[in-house]
Write a protein that holds these residues in place. Structure first.
Motif, PDB file in Angstrom:
ATOM      1  N   SER A 169       0.805  -1.228   0.000  1.00  0.00           N
ATOM      2  CA  SER A 169       0.000   0.000   0.000  1.00  0.00           C
ATOM      3  C   SER A 169       0.835   1.273   0.000  1.00  0.00           C
ATOM      4  O   SER A 169       0.370   2.310  -0.472  1.00  0.00           O
ATOM      5  N   GLU A 170       2.046   1.236   0.511  1.00  0.00           N
ATOM      6  CA  GLU A 170       2.898   2.428   0.545  1.00  0.00           C
ATOM      7  C   GLU A 170       3.817   2.533  -0.669  1.00  0.00           C
ATOM      8  O   GLU A 170       4.537   3.520  -0.814  1.00  0.00           O
ATOM      9  N   LYS A 171       3.814   1.527  -1.526  1.00  0.00           N
ATOM     10  CA  LYS A 171       4.665   1.567  -2.715  1.00  0.00           C
ATOM     11  C   LYS A 171       4.086   2.509  -3.757  1.00  0.00           C
ATOM     12  O   LYS A 171       2.872   2.667  -3.862  1.00  0.00           O
ATOM     13  N   SER A 172       4.960   3.099  -4.541  1.00  0.00           N
ATOM     14  CA  SER A 172       4.537   3.991  -5.619  1.00  0.00           C
ATOM     15  C   SER A 172       3.947   3.185  -6.767  1.00  0.00           C
ATOM     16  O   SER A 172       4.395   2.077  -7.059  1.00  0.00           O
ATOM     17  N   THR A 173       2.965   3.771  -7.414  1.00  0.00           N
ATOM     18  CA  THR A 173       2.412   3.172  -8.622  1.00  0.00           C
ATOM     19  C   THR A 173       3.327   3.531  -9.782  1.00  0.00           C
ATOM     20  O   THR A 173       3.558   4.714 -10.048  1.00  0.00           O
ATOM     21  N   THR A 174       3.874   2.527 -10.428  1.00  0.00           N
ATOM     22  CA  THR A 174       4.738   2.731 -11.588  1.00  0.00           C
ATOM     23  C   THR A 174       4.350   1.718 -12.661  1.00  0.00           C
ATOM     24  O   THR A 174       3.667   0.727 -12.381  1.00  0.00           O
ATOM     25  N   THR A 175       4.799   1.971 -13.877  1.00  0.00           N
ATOM     26  CA  THR A 175       4.614   1.004 -14.943  1.00  0.00           C
ATOM     27  C   THR A 175       5.556  -0.155 -14.683  1.00  0.00           C
ATOM     28  O   THR A 175       6.749   0.043 -14.444  1.00  0.00           O
ATOM     29  N   ARG A 176       5.007  -1.335 -14.703  1.00  0.00           N
ATOM     30  CA  ARG A 176       5.795  -2.539 -14.442  1.00  0.00           C
ATOM     31  C   ARG A 176       5.595  -3.507 -15.600  1.00  0.00           C
ATOM     32  O   ARG A 176       4.473  -3.727 -16.041  1.00  0.00           O
ATOM     33  N   ILE A 177       6.699  -4.048 -16.057  1.00  0.00           N
ATOM     34  CA  ILE A 177       6.698  -4.962 -17.190  1.00  0.00           C
ATOM     35  C   ILE A 177       7.584  -6.150 -16.839  1.00  0.00           C
ATOM     36  O   ILE A 177       8.646  -5.979 -16.239  1.00  0.00           O
ATOM     37  N   ALA A 178       7.143  -7.334 -17.215  1.00  0.00           N
ATOM     38  CA  ALA A 178       7.984  -8.527 -17.054  1.00  0.00           C
ATOM     39  C   ALA A 178       7.823  -9.407 -18.285  1.00  0.00           C
ATOM     40  O   ALA A 178       6.743  -9.512 -18.851  1.00  0.00           O
ATOM     41  N   ARG A 179       8.941 -10.027 -18.672  1.00  0.00           N
ATOM     42  CA  ARG A 179       8.948 -11.017 -19.743  1.00  0.00           C
ATOM     43  C   ARG A 179       9.495 -12.312 -19.191  1.00  0.00           C
ATOM     44  O   ARG A 179      10.429 -12.303 -18.385  1.00  0.00           O
ATOM     45  N   SER A 201       6.367 -14.761 -22.856  1.00  0.00           N
ATOM     46  CA  SER A 201       5.224 -13.985 -22.381  1.00  0.00           C
ATOM     47  C   SER A 201       5.691 -12.598 -21.966  1.00  0.00           C
ATOM     48  O   SER A 201       6.850 -12.400 -21.602  1.00  0.00           O
ATOM     49  N   LEU A 202       4.738 -11.672 -22.018  1.00  0.00           N
ATOM     50  CA  LEU A 202       4.970 -10.312 -21.559  1.00  0.00           C
ATOM     51  C   LEU A 202       3.732  -9.890 -20.782  1.00  0.00           C
ATOM     52  O   LEU A 202       2.604 -10.094 -21.253  1.00  0.00           O
ATOM     53  N   CYS A 203       3.946  -9.350 -19.592  1.00  0.00           N
ATOM     54  CA  CYS A 203       2.848  -8.819 -18.786  1.00  0.00           C
ATOM     55  C   CYS A 203       3.188  -7.389 -18.396  1.00  0.00           C
ATOM     56  O   CYS A 203       4.351  -7.072 -18.120  1.00  0.00           O
ATOM     57  N   LYS A 204       2.145  -6.552 -18.351  1.00  0.00           N
ATOM     58  CA  LYS A 204       2.356  -5.125 -18.075  1.00  0.00           C
ATOM     59  C   LYS A 204       1.195  -4.585 -17.262  1.00  0.00           C
ATOM     60  O   LYS A 204       0.045  -5.030 -17.426  1.00  0.00           O
ATOM     61  N   SER A 224      -3.063 -14.839  -9.034  1.00  0.00           N
ATOM     62  CA  SER A 224      -3.295 -14.709  -7.586  1.00  0.00           C
ATOM     63  C   SER A 224      -4.187 -15.826  -7.047  1.00  0.00           C
ATOM     64  O   SER A 224      -4.188 -16.095  -5.842  1.00  0.00           O
ATOM     65  N   GLN A 225      -4.932 -16.502  -7.913  1.00  0.00           N
ATOM     66  CA  GLN A 225      -5.736 -17.652  -7.490  1.00  0.00           C
ATOM     67  C   GLN A 225      -4.900 -18.926  -7.407  1.00  0.00           C
ATOM     68  O   GLN A 225      -5.290 -19.881  -6.747  1.00  0.00           O
ATOM     69  N   LEU A 226      -3.758 -18.926  -8.088  1.00  0.00           N
ATOM     70  CA  LEU A 226      -2.901 -20.108  -8.153  1.00  0.00           C
ATOM     71  C   LEU A 226      -1.725 -20.050  -7.177  1.00  0.00           C
ATOM     72  O   LEU A 226      -1.330 -21.061  -6.619  1.00  0.00           O
ATOM     73  N   ILE A 227      -1.172 -18.867  -6.987  1.00  0.00           N
ATOM     74  CA  ILE A 227       0.003 -18.674  -6.132  1.00  0.00           C
ATOM     75  C   ILE A 227      -0.485 -17.943  -4.884  1.00  0.00           C
ATOM     76  O   ILE A 227      -0.878 -16.775  -4.958  1.00  0.00           O
ATOM     77  N   PRO A 228      -0.468 -18.598  -3.738  1.00  0.00           N
ATOM     78  CA  PRO A 228      -1.171 -18.092  -2.549  1.00  0.00           C
ATOM     79  C   PRO A 228      -0.868 -16.660  -2.110  1.00  0.00           C
ATOM     80  O   PRO A 228      -1.775 -15.957  -1.696  1.00  0.00           O
ATOM     81  N   LEU A 229       0.361 -16.187  -2.201  1.00  0.00           N
ATOM     82  CA  LEU A 229       0.681 -14.872  -1.656  1.00  0.00           C
ATOM     83  C   LEU A 229       0.810 -13.784  -2.714  1.00  0.00           C
ATOM     84  O   LEU A 229       1.251 -12.675  -2.420  1.00  0.00           O
ATOM     85  N   CYS A 230       0.395 -14.075  -3.956  1.00  0.00           N
ATOM     86  CA  CYS A 230       0.402 -13.059  -5.014  1.00  0.00           C
ATOM     87  C   CYS A 230      -0.803 -12.138  -4.878  1.00  0.00           C
ATOM     88  O   CYS A 230      -1.893 -12.581  -4.553  1.00  0.00           O
ATOM     89  N   HIS A 231      -0.573 -10.876  -5.167  1.00  0.00           N
ATOM     90  CA  HIS A 231      -1.660  -9.900  -5.155  1.00  0.00           C
ATOM     91  C   HIS A 231      -2.485 -10.031  -6.435  1.00  0.00           C
ATOM     92  O   HIS A 231      -1.922 -10.261  -7.506  1.00  0.00           O
ATOM     93  N   PRO A 232      -3.793  -9.847  -6.355  1.00  0.00           N
ATOM     94  CA  PRO A 232      -4.588  -9.772  -7.586  1.00  0.00           C
ATOM     95  C   PRO A 232      -4.241  -8.468  -8.308  1.00  0.00           C
ATOM     96  O   PRO A 232      -4.186  -7.414  -7.684  1.00  0.00           O
ATOM     97  N   LEU A 233      -3.956  -8.571  -9.591  1.00  0.00           N
ATOM     98  CA  LEU A 233      -3.490  -7.402 -10.336  1.00  0.00           C
ATOM     99  C   LEU A 233      -4.416  -7.077 -11.502  1.00  0.00           C
ATOM    100  O   LEU A 233      -5.013  -7.972 -12.097  1.00  0.00           O
ATOM    101  N   MET A 234      -4.481  -5.802 -11.818  1.00  0.00           N
ATOM    102  CA  MET A 234      -5.235  -5.331 -12.983  1.00  0.00           C
ATOM    103  C   MET A 234      -4.252  -5.199 -14.149  1.00  0.00           C
ATOM    104  O   MET A 234      -3.689  -4.127 -14.396  1.00  0.00           O
ATOM    105  N   LEU A 235      -4.021  -6.296 -14.822  1.00  0.00           N
ATOM    106  CA  LEU A 235      -3.073  -6.300 -15.934  1.00  0.00           C
ATOM    107  C   LEU A 235      -3.598  -5.445 -17.081  1.00  0.00           C
ATOM    108  O   LEU A 235      -4.775  -5.515 -17.429  1.00  0.00           O
ATOM    109  N   SER A 236      -2.711  -4.661 -17.666  1.00  0.00           N
ATOM    110  CA  SER A 236      -3.113  -3.850 -18.816  1.00  0.00           C
ATOM    111  C   SER A 236      -2.721  -4.517 -20.133  1.00  0.00           C
ATOM    112  O   SER A 236      -3.250  -4.168 -21.178  1.00  0.00           O
ATOM    113  N   LYS A 237      -1.805  -5.477 -20.074  1.00  0.00           N
ATOM    114  CA  LYS A 237      -1.395  -6.209 -21.272  1.00  0.00           C
ATOM    115  C   LYS A 237      -0.847  -7.568 -20.883  1.00  0.00           C
ATOM    116  O   LYS A 237      -0.089  -7.689 -19.930  1.00  0.00           O
TER     117      LYS A 237
END
Length: 160
Positions: free
Chosen positions: A18-28, A100-103, A69-82
């Protein structure tokens, strides 16, 4: 260095972002599935009795990323844009490379979503082809690159 998903008592804990900054995040991420040459040719010729296996595997990978987040217990549910899942046929090695690419714009990274997308796409290819090739192998699942967040940019080396 300490594990972020453990509290001071060593118990599993969902990280508070909750205290982290919102930034664009991308992973491949990537994964490989190796198969018999005949199996690969069947896919390439479009003669597999289950149809276009790449299209089905692509959709499975995209759906999986959205469900991480439904498969990996401690992952946050995310609003993926891509979410993107691509296939590279490497006929000389009798395999398919999946990338794969997620953003998103958010407070936590998307590495797990990218890994899940690549893994489930590989698993779907396996599932669709197992009737003709039970000896397929899935390997090389890894994060290739990540951008965004406090830790900055990461890129895997060619040999890792």
């Amino acid at each position: 260095m300490s594990f972020t998903h453990l509290n001071q008592n060593g118990e599993a804990n969902m990280v508070d972002v909750s205290e982290k900054s919102t930034t664009t995040r991308i992973a491949r991420a990537e994964a490989y599935i190796e198969m018999q040459p005949q199996t690969l040719q069947l896919i390439l010729d479009g003669k597999h009795h289950k149809g276009d296996v790449f299209s089905v595997a692509r959709i499975a990978g995209i759906q999986a990323a959205k469900q991480t987040s439904q498969l990996i217990p401690l992952c946050h549910p995310l609003m993926l844009s891509k979410v993107q899942v691509d296939f590279e046929v490497q006929a000389d090695n009798n395999r398919v490379r999946i990338e794969s690419l997620c953003k998103l714009a958010g407070q936590t990274g998307v590495e797990m979503e990218a890994l899940t997308a690549a893994s489930v796409a590989a698993l779907t290819l396996f599932d669709m082809c197992k009737a003709v090739d039970k000896a397929m192998t899935i390997s090389g699942v890894r994060v290739l690159e990540k951008h965004g967040g406090k830790s900055g940019h990461y890129q895997a080396s060619e040999n890792s």
